[in-house]
Design an enzyme around this catalytic site. Structure first.
Site, PDB file in Angstrom:
ATOM      1  N   TYR A  64      39.730  48.524  38.037  1.00  0.00           N
ATOM      2  CA  TYR A  64      38.949  48.278  36.817  1.00  0.00           C
ATOM      3  C   TYR A  64      37.887  47.216  37.056  1.00  0.00           C
ATOM      4  CZ  TYR A  64      41.520  43.941  35.852  1.00  0.00           C
ATOM      5  OH  TYR A  64      42.042  42.681  35.920  1.00  0.00           O
ATOM      6  N   CYS A  65      36.902  47.210  36.145  1.00  0.00           N
ATOM      7  CA  CYS A  65      35.854  46.180  36.133  1.00  0.00           C
ATOM      8  C   CYS A  65      35.548  45.875  34.671  1.00  0.00           C
ATOM      9  CB  CYS A  65      34.611  46.650  36.909  1.00  0.00           C
ATOM     10  SG  CYS A  65      33.798  48.080  36.180  1.00  0.00           S
ATOM     11  N   ARG A  66      34.332  45.472  34.378  1.00  0.00           N
ATOM     12  CA  ARG A  66      33.975  45.131  33.000  1.00  0.00           C
ATOM     13  C   ARG A  66      33.822  46.384  32.139  1.00  0.00           C
ATOM     14  NH1 ARG A  66      29.008  44.547  30.639  1.00  0.00           N
ATOM     15  NH2 ARG A  66      28.989  43.368  28.710  1.00  0.00           N
TER      16      ARG A  66
END
Length: 101
Positions: A64-66
């Site tokens: 995941y990221c932003r």
């Protein structure tokens, strides 16, 4: 493979031998991350690739990221490096409704 938050969490909980991978920057991580995640910043270029390359390819990676864009790219890179099980969290932390540490 892109998964909604519901699919990502359900599959993560059902799987064994998993790693939660956060590919955000240090300043983003300081705002909170999903519990038990490891952080490897995708913006570090070759250092990112070297750190990813050292990971166990037999594990399943929930990435995941932003927002879901960088983590999708990270999954592509990981697949190119021979990782067979990478799962991108659609919407990333912006849409995450689960626990944060």
């Amino acid at each position: 493979m892109n998964l909604s938050q519901e699919e990502w969490v359900a599959q993560l909980e059902a799987d064994e031998n998993v790693v939660i991978l956060d590919v955000r920057t240090e300043s983003e991580v300081n705002e909170g991350m999903i519990p038990n995640a490891i952080n490897i910043d995708i913006h570090k270029g070759q250092e990112f690739i070297s750190e990813i390359d050292a990971l166990d390819r037999n594990k399943k990676y929930y990435v995941y990221c932003r927002s879901g864009a960088r983590s999708a790219k990270a999954c592509e890179i990981m697949n190119e490096l021979g990782f067979e099980h990478t799962y991108n969290l659609l919407g990333g932390m912006l849409e995450w409704e689960g626990e944060v540490e």
